[in-house]
Design a protein around this motif. Structure first.
Motif, PDB file in Angstrom:
ATOM      1  N   VAL A   1       3.362 -35.520 -38.256  1.00 49.74           N
ATOM      2  CA  VAL A   1       2.698 -35.921 -37.020  1.00 49.74           C
ATOM      3  C   VAL A   1       3.136 -34.931 -35.949  1.00 49.74           C
ATOM      4  CG1 VAL A   1       2.392 -37.727 -35.297  1.00 49.74           C
ATOM      5  CG2 VAL A   1       2.756 -38.348 -37.695  1.00 49.74           C
ATOM      6  N   VAL A   2       2.186 -34.175 -35.427  1.00 51.86           N
ATOM      7  CA  VAL A   2       2.502 -33.088 -34.497  1.00 51.86           C
ATOM      8  C   VAL A   2       2.003 -33.466 -33.105  1.00 51.86           C
ATOM      9  CG1 VAL A   2       2.266 -30.629 -34.034  1.00 51.86           C
ATOM     10  CG2 VAL A   2       2.221 -31.467 -36.400  1.00 51.86           C
TER      11      VAL A   2
ATOM     12  N   LYS B   1       3.483 -43.108 -43.406  1.00 53.35           N
ATOM     13  CA  LYS B   1       4.357 -42.680 -42.319  1.00 53.35           C
ATOM     14  C   LYS B   1       4.812 -41.242 -42.578  1.00 53.35           C
ATOM     15  CE  LYS B   1       6.297 -47.252 -41.192  1.00 53.35           C
ATOM     16  NZ  LYS B   1       5.961 -47.266 -39.751  1.00 53.35           N
ATOM     17  N   TYR B   2       4.855 -40.456 -41.522  1.00 58.57           N
ATOM     18  CA  TYR B   2       5.186 -39.039 -41.638  1.00 58.57           C
ATOM     19  C   TYR B   2       6.210 -38.650 -40.571  1.00 58.57           C
ATOM     20  CZ  TYR B   2       0.819 -39.299 -44.234  1.00 58.57           C
ATOM     21  OH  TYR B   2      -0.167 -39.657 -45.109  1.00 58.57           O
TER      22      TYR B   2
ATOM     23  N   ASP C   1      10.286 -39.707 -27.485  1.00 57.94           N
ATOM     24  CA  ASP C   1      10.287 -41.172 -27.420  1.00 57.94           C
ATOM     25  C   ASP C   1       8.941 -41.736 -27.871  1.00 57.94           C
ATOM     26  OD1 ASP C   1      12.892 -41.210 -26.527  1.00 57.94           O
ATOM     27  OD2 ASP C   1      12.355 -41.411 -24.406  1.00 57.94           O
ATOM     28  N   TYR C   2       7.864 -41.071 -27.497  1.00 58.82           N
ATOM     29  CA  TYR C   2       6.533 -41.533 -27.905  1.00 58.82           C
ATOM     30  C   TYR C   2       6.370 -41.458 -29.420  1.00 58.82           C
ATOM     31  CZ  TYR C   2       1.487 -41.640 -28.563  1.00 58.82           C
ATOM     32  OH  TYR C   2       0.222 -41.937 -29.013  1.00 58.82           O
ATOM     33  N   LEU C   3       6.788 -40.367 -30.021  1.00 61.73           N
ATOM     34  CA  LEU C   3       6.668 -40.239 -31.473  1.00 61.73           C
ATOM     35  C   LEU C   3       7.364 -41.394 -32.189  1.00 61.73           C
ATOM     36  CD1 LEU C   3       7.185 -36.390 -31.902  1.00 61.73           C
ATOM     37  CD2 LEU C   3       5.148 -37.678 -32.589  1.00 61.73           C
TER      38      LEU C   3
ATOM     39  N   ASP D   1       3.390 -46.146 -35.349  1.00 57.45           N
ATOM     40  CA  ASP D   1       3.594 -46.828 -36.635  1.00 57.45           C
ATOM     41  C   ASP D   1       3.318 -45.921 -37.823  1.00 57.45           C
ATOM     42  OD1 ASP D   1       0.835 -46.683 -36.541  1.00 57.45           O
ATOM     43  OD2 ASP D   1       0.506 -48.851 -36.473  1.00 57.45           O
ATOM     44  N   TYR D   2       2.767 -44.726 -37.581  1.00 62.29           N
ATOM     45  CA  TYR D   2       2.552 -43.768 -38.673  1.00 62.29           C
ATOM     46  C   TYR D   2       3.582 -42.632 -38.648  1.00 62.29           C
ATOM     47  CZ  TYR D   2      -0.304 -41.862 -34.829  1.00 62.29           C
ATOM     48  OH  TYR D   2      -0.757 -41.420 -33.603  1.00 62.29           O
ATOM     49  N   CYS D   3       4.649 -42.788 -37.867  1.00 60.11           N
ATOM     50  CA  CYS D   3       5.731 -41.807 -37.821  1.00 60.11           C
ATOM     51  C   CYS D   3       7.007 -42.439 -38.350  1.00 60.11           C
ATOM     52  CB  CYS D   3       5.933 -41.309 -36.395  1.00 60.11           C
ATOM     53  SG  CYS D   3       7.243 -40.057 -36.219  1.00 60.11           S
ATOM     54  N   THR D   4       7.743 -41.700 -39.166  1.00 58.30           N
ATOM     55  CA  THR D   4       8.981 -42.222 -39.742  1.00 58.30           C
ATOM     56  C   THR D   4      10.112 -42.307 -38.723  1.00 58.30           C
ATOM     57  OG1 THR D   4       9.786 -40.018 -40.376  1.00 58.30           O
ATOM     58  CG2 THR D   4       8.424 -41.217 -41.992  1.00 58.30           C
ATOM     59  N   GLY D   5       9.982 -41.597 -37.608  1.00 63.60           N
ATOM     60  CA  GLY D   5      11.057 -41.556 -36.633  1.00 63.60           C
ATOM     61  C   GLY D   5      12.026 -40.412 -36.843  1.00 63.60           C
TER      62      GLY D   5
END
Length: 263
Positions: A60-61, A30-31, A108-110, A114-118
């Motif tokens: 994640v860009v 997660k990034y 909101d999409y980011l 599941d690979y984004c830390t939020g």
């Protein structure tokens, strides 16, 4: 890090479908997420390389097409007189509220990935710097980098050319990094000073860097590119984003998967 740079999603916004290009580490884990706004030319080669550079440092860009209401999805404007004229015309043909809802849709999409830390940040270049500045008004944006953000001092973004960015500075709760070229004719000294004074007035948390560079000195194409300055600015950006957004939660599976390893 090895990255994935050929993904996109067509997000639904109040003003229609918006193609958003995704650049991310290939390794499992997660990034942090970064909403990245382009120049007036949309997702050009230099913008893709900028997003890839950021993704390669563990982010994640997500890069939305800022003129999705005005151009067919996937459109890229050329770095020439015609492209410049078209891009500048689009900039003031779209309501500011649509730019804001675009930003909210990407943020909101980011958070759903599941690979984004939020943990979210924003960045932008030229008009994208202004859009990132407005994105920073969202409370979940923890850090924002603006490269030579245009039109903030003139209040001239969007339809009607009467935006409220300066009025809303106090809504920004995350940390800001502003980087300017002192030889940039689009944001003169008095314009930079106006914004800086406003940030000071509201007690914003920010750092401010003025370098001897022209407009578009970060763009790795064309006569105004300054590689040495760009490298210095990348250091500033990465320090902010890693400090405020973190390094993510890299899975131990990465070392066991050579095709998707860190290096």
């Amino acid at each position: 890090m090895i990255i994935k740079d050929n993904e996109f999603v067509d997000l639904q916004t109040p003003t229609g479908a918006m193609r958003t290009h995704i650049f991310r580490p290939a390794a499992p884990g997660k990034y942090p997420g970064v909403l990245m706004f382009s120049e007036i030319f949309q997702i050009t080669g230099p913008i893709r390389r900028t997003a890839a550079m950021l993704a390669g440092h563990g982010f994640v860009v997500a890069c939305p097409e800022i003129y999705h209401e005005l151009e067919p999805l996937g459109s890229v404007l050329a770095y020439d007189e015609e492209g410049t004229t078209r891009g500048n015309a689009h900039k003031t043909a779209k309501p500011v509220s649509a730019y804001d809802s675009d930003a909210r849709a990407v943020l909101d999409y980011l958070k759903t990935l599941d690979y984004c830390t939020g943990r979210l940040g924003a960045m932008g270049i030229c008009v994208g710097g202004h859009l990132a500045f407005r994105a920073a008004m969202n409370p979940d944006v923890l850090a924002t980098t603006c490269f030579y953000a245009t039109d903030i001092h003139k209040k001239s973004l969007g339809l009607g050319m009467n935006d409220n960015s300066l009025d809303r500075v106090g809504e920004i709760k995350g940390e800001l990094l502003h980087i300017w070229g002192r030889q940039d004719p689009h944001i003169p000294l008095e314009g930079r000073n106006l914004l800086k004074a406003r940030l000071e007035e509201v007690g914003a948390r920010f750092t401010w860097h003025e370098v001897n560079g022209q407009h578009a000195f970060m763009r790795d194409e064309g006569p105004r590119y300054d590689p040495a300055l760009a490298l210095q600015c990348w250091t500033l950006l990465l320090e902010l984003f890693h400090r405020r957004l973190g390094y993510g939660d890299l899975s131990t599976q990465a070392e066991a998967t050579p095709v998707e390893s860190r290096h």
